[in-house]
Design a protein around this motif. Sequence first.
Motif, PDB file in Angstrom:
ATOM      1  N   SER A  76      20.513 -13.073 -19.524  1.00  0.00           N
ATOM      2  CA  SER A  76      19.338 -13.956 -19.660  1.00  0.00           C
ATOM      3  C   SER A  76      18.492 -13.555 -20.857  1.00  0.00           C
ATOM      4  CB  SER A  76      18.488 -13.906 -18.385  1.00  0.00           C
ATOM      5  OG  SER A  76      19.201 -14.382 -17.277  1.00  0.00           O
ATOM      6  N   ALA A 127      20.199 -21.074 -16.610  1.00  0.00           N
ATOM      7  CA  ALA A 127      19.063 -21.856 -17.105  1.00  0.00           C
ATOM      8  C   ALA A 127      18.782 -21.534 -18.569  1.00  0.00           C
ATOM      9  CB  ALA A 127      17.824 -21.591 -16.246  1.00  0.00           C
ATOM     10  N   ASN A 128      18.809 -20.257 -18.902  1.00  0.00           N
ATOM     11  CA  ASN A 128      18.581 -19.862 -20.296  1.00  0.00           C
ATOM     12  C   ASN A 128      19.730 -20.290 -21.197  1.00  0.00           C
ATOM     13  OD1 ASN A 128      16.102 -18.638 -19.744  1.00  0.00           O
ATOM     14  ND2 ASN A 128      17.044 -16.698 -19.230  1.00  0.00           N
ATOM     15  N   THR A 144      19.479 -24.182 -21.887  1.00  0.00           N
ATOM     16  CA  THR A 144      18.280 -24.699 -22.551  1.00  0.00           C
ATOM     17  C   THR A 144      18.590 -25.006 -24.015  1.00  0.00           C
ATOM     18  OG1 THR A 144      16.816 -23.446 -21.087  1.00  0.00           O
ATOM     19  CG2 THR A 144      15.892 -24.189 -23.186  1.00  0.00           C
ATOM     20  N   SER A 193      25.770 -26.840 -21.544  1.00  0.00           N
ATOM     21  CA  SER A 193      25.607 -27.705 -20.367  1.00  0.00           C
ATOM     22  C   SER A 193      26.937 -28.338 -19.985  1.00  0.00           C
ATOM     23  CB  SER A 193      24.563 -28.789 -20.649  1.00  0.00           C
ATOM     24  OG  SER A 193      23.283 -28.230 -20.856  1.00  0.00           O
ATOM     25  N   ASN A 249      15.186 -22.414 -10.879  1.00  0.00           N
ATOM     26  CA  ASN A 249      16.083 -22.345 -12.028  1.00  0.00           C
ATOM     27  C   ASN A 249      17.315 -23.229 -11.858  1.00  0.00           C
ATOM     28  OD1 ASN A 249      15.135 -20.194 -14.143  1.00  0.00           O
ATOM     29  ND2 ASN A 249      14.621 -19.356 -12.142  1.00  0.00           N
ATOM     30  N   ALA A 263      16.140 -26.330 -13.132  1.00  0.00           N
ATOM     31  CA  ALA A 263      16.061 -26.273 -14.596  1.00  0.00           C
ATOM     32  C   ALA A 263      17.429 -26.498 -15.233  1.00  0.00           C
ATOM     33  CB  ALA A 263      15.494 -24.920 -15.027  1.00  0.00           C
ATOM     34  N   VAL A 264      18.474 -25.876 -14.675  1.00  0.00           N
ATOM     35  CA  VAL A 264      19.829 -26.072 -15.217  1.00  0.00           C
ATOM     36  C   VAL A 264      20.241 -27.538 -15.112  1.00  0.00           C
ATOM     37  CG1 VAL A 264      22.249 -25.415 -15.016  1.00  0.00           C
ATOM     38  CG2 VAL A 264      20.485 -23.721 -14.586  1.00  0.00           C
ATOM     39  N   ASN A 302      18.496 -29.632 -17.664  1.00  0.00           N
ATOM     40  CA  ASN A 302      19.107 -29.474 -18.981  1.00  0.00           C
ATOM     41  C   ASN A 302      20.396 -30.285 -19.090  1.00  0.00           C
ATOM     42  OD1 ASN A 302      17.069 -27.678 -19.672  1.00  0.00           O
ATOM     43  ND2 ASN A 302      18.258 -25.873 -19.097  1.00  0.00           N
ATOM     44  N   ARG A 334       9.503 -27.506 -11.596  1.00  0.00           N
ATOM     45  CA  ARG A 334      10.899 -27.728 -11.997  1.00  0.00           C
ATOM     46  C   ARG A 334      11.518 -28.875 -11.204  1.00  0.00           C
ATOM     47  NH1 ARG A 334      12.906 -22.885 -14.315  1.00  0.00           N
ATOM     48  NH2 ARG A 334      11.279 -22.129 -15.738  1.00  0.00           N
TER      49      ARG A 334
END
Length: 838
Positions: A318, A358-359, A362, A368, A394, A397-398, A401, A435
């Motif tokens: 991360s 998630a990181n 982004t 993705s 998270n 968040a994924v 994205n 989120r």
Amino acid sequence: MGKKVKKEVEPPPKDVFDPLLIESKTAATVVLMLSSPEEEVLAKACDAIYKFASKGDENKVTLLGLGAVERLYKLISHEDPIVRRNAMMVFGIMASNQDVVIHEFATLCLAQMAVEYTTKVQIFEQGGLEPLIRLLDSPDPDVKKNSVECIYLLVQDFQSRAAVSELNVIPPLLELLKSEYPVIQLLALQTLEVISKDRETRIILGENQGLDCLLKILETNEFNDLHVEALAVLGNCLEDVHAMQLIQQTGGLKKLLSFVGDSTVPDIQKNAAKAIAKAAYDSENRKILNEEEVETCLINLLEIDNDGVKVAASQAISAMCENLSSKRVFGLQGIPQLVELLSSNNEEVKEAAVIALANLTTASPSNSSTVAEAEGIEPLVKTLNAQRDGAVANAAAVLTNMAMQEPLRLSIQSHGAMSALAEPLRSTNSQVQSRAVLLVAALGCDADARAELRNAGGLGPLVELLHSKNKEVRRNACWAVMVCASDELTAVELCRLGALDILEEINLSTGRKNNFSEAALEKLLDNNLSQKYSQMGYLSSSNIITDGFYDYGQIKPGIKLLSLEELSMQELTDRRATIFINAKPQEDVLAVEEKPQNSSYEQTTLSPVSRKSSREKSSLLVSPVEEKQEPPGRRSSFSKSSSREKGSRKGKGKKEEEKMIDVTQVISKVQDEINQENAQWQPPPDFVLLDYINDASKTILPLTTTREQVVALAQFVADKMGGAIEKEKLHDFSWELHISEIEYELKSNVVPIGKVKKGTFYHRALLFKVIADRIGIGCSLVRGEYNRAWNEVKLVDDSPQGVTGLLLPPQEYIVDLMFEPGFLMKQGSAEADQYKRI
């Protein structure tokens, strides 16, 4: 008086020892008294020894030889506070003697006491750190061990930790790493690990070749019991770019990574990953680590069968994702392993893995896509209902994205993400809330996704988040509402849940409103035109009236607008009629044309019943046979009126009877399907309005100019609603009685606009807007006071002044639908103002 009798004295009990006062003139006797079980004896003995020891160093040596230290050591933990105090006083006075044994027991006592926070403070305030650091050079290993242990306990407090750097503690601590006693080495490393959290200490450690010393420990197999602690210290040091560069230049970093790769000890692997994670928070460090190909090391650690190692490696990944080169490497090689960890039974592992994903995703469409290729969508959707808030936030968040790409968004939706979001939207954690609503906004651009969220009960908690005191949550919730309000069904439901009132309240506050709140309010109203017109009294040319629209009349702020279904189920009252629009043609049932004599309905089609209508049949199905097909249960007011409508048939005979039977059979079949599907309620179709629209399309649409179309449509509308009315006789135009008759006939306040044959301003303006929207004439609808309403259109002036052929901007006109149908009044003119007035 009688003779006094002498009172006899009772003898003492035989089992009680008579008090004995002892006077001792030798120290040996008093030292023996330190083993007494009596608290008073102990206190006095300690006091006597204190006085004796304070007379000189020779007395202290004498006491040491008599074994006083061992007995005093036991008394420092005595339950009586006076005994403890006096024993400590003796220790304090005896510690001034530079004898090794005294140092041993004094440091041992301090180490025991330093466990308590209050005692730590007292030792620090009494200047205990400096002599303890000096004793690190003692020739006696016990003194060293006790001193470093005491220092380790003291530096847990920030005041002591800040002070040790100035007292030059690093060199003696590094020297202790060479001790032949493992316990001393371990305590020294543990102390270094604590104090190296401060940057100044790390600099001093580097200046004293501390990094080399730590690397040598790691390279020595016989020191494997110290490797974990050495890595912890090294991890702190690697946070500084200077230390990182120094280790790289000497080849130490490569050795370190190699050491981690070869190790089979989970604690060593875990601490190494933690050290990398700490270092990776600095951009320059990330660059150095990338040059040393740290990515391969971390990816390999993901394969280790130890949850702690997997967590630490995921956290390091991360942190390294901030480096674009590392991000690409992890995307190609690490994503499948991370996706696999999402199915772990360990919630901490799952959280660490999803944070890394998630990181990685982004601002990286390729990563993705890789997550989707690794079949990560399903476990990510499941993670939306994980136990740890960090994992839920998270995972959202994924998915957000990934949803930026339409194919991935559709795939996410197919896995039931909107249904899974209903629970996170109810979370009390602001990060989860923020989120979750972002994911709703990302997926909500699809109609099926909005329907899924609506059916899963997710709109309620979404609306509640508009109340959030957290600025980010409130802003994201406004965004999600704006996206979800893209269709009428969802917009109507959001309004029913109070979103409209909340957004209005937000927009009135300068501190709480945001760009999304204003856009959400506008979108909500634009997709719920019934609410917008009732509340704001205005529809623009871009607000296209569709089937299902109804004019309830003006409502006061804070009053909720009932749905058309709810209004249709109400009993007849004396309030103004609600005019509804539904020109949707029915396609599933045969149509039988008929011309009713009754003027209340001029449509000639025996309409099919919509598959979506589950509570009533069309009011146009008038035959007795149709009445028999009505399903049991409550019938709406629309179906009640059907038996009252009479029509004349053009012929009789067997064919008509057969045709009627066929129609009845089809209707019965469709009604059975309706009952099976249990579909949503729909208002009955208005075939008169449908005829109006068809006629207007044939006669008005072919006209060459917009001006001609507007004039013709105005005359058409006026003709259908009672014709032109003289201004002087406006009060004789009994439209109220006509509307009341329709309401009585339908036994309802809800009236289709096709039923209205005598319409006033607001009936005509609504019909004009409805037909204009269907044939492509841009116009607005404005509500005035006291039953006034009008339409505004923009036309180019046909008699421009000035240069011939000059293209002038369009002017806004009000269309007269009452007095001189088709007459256009320029906005702001006296005629227009008079038309708007009472």
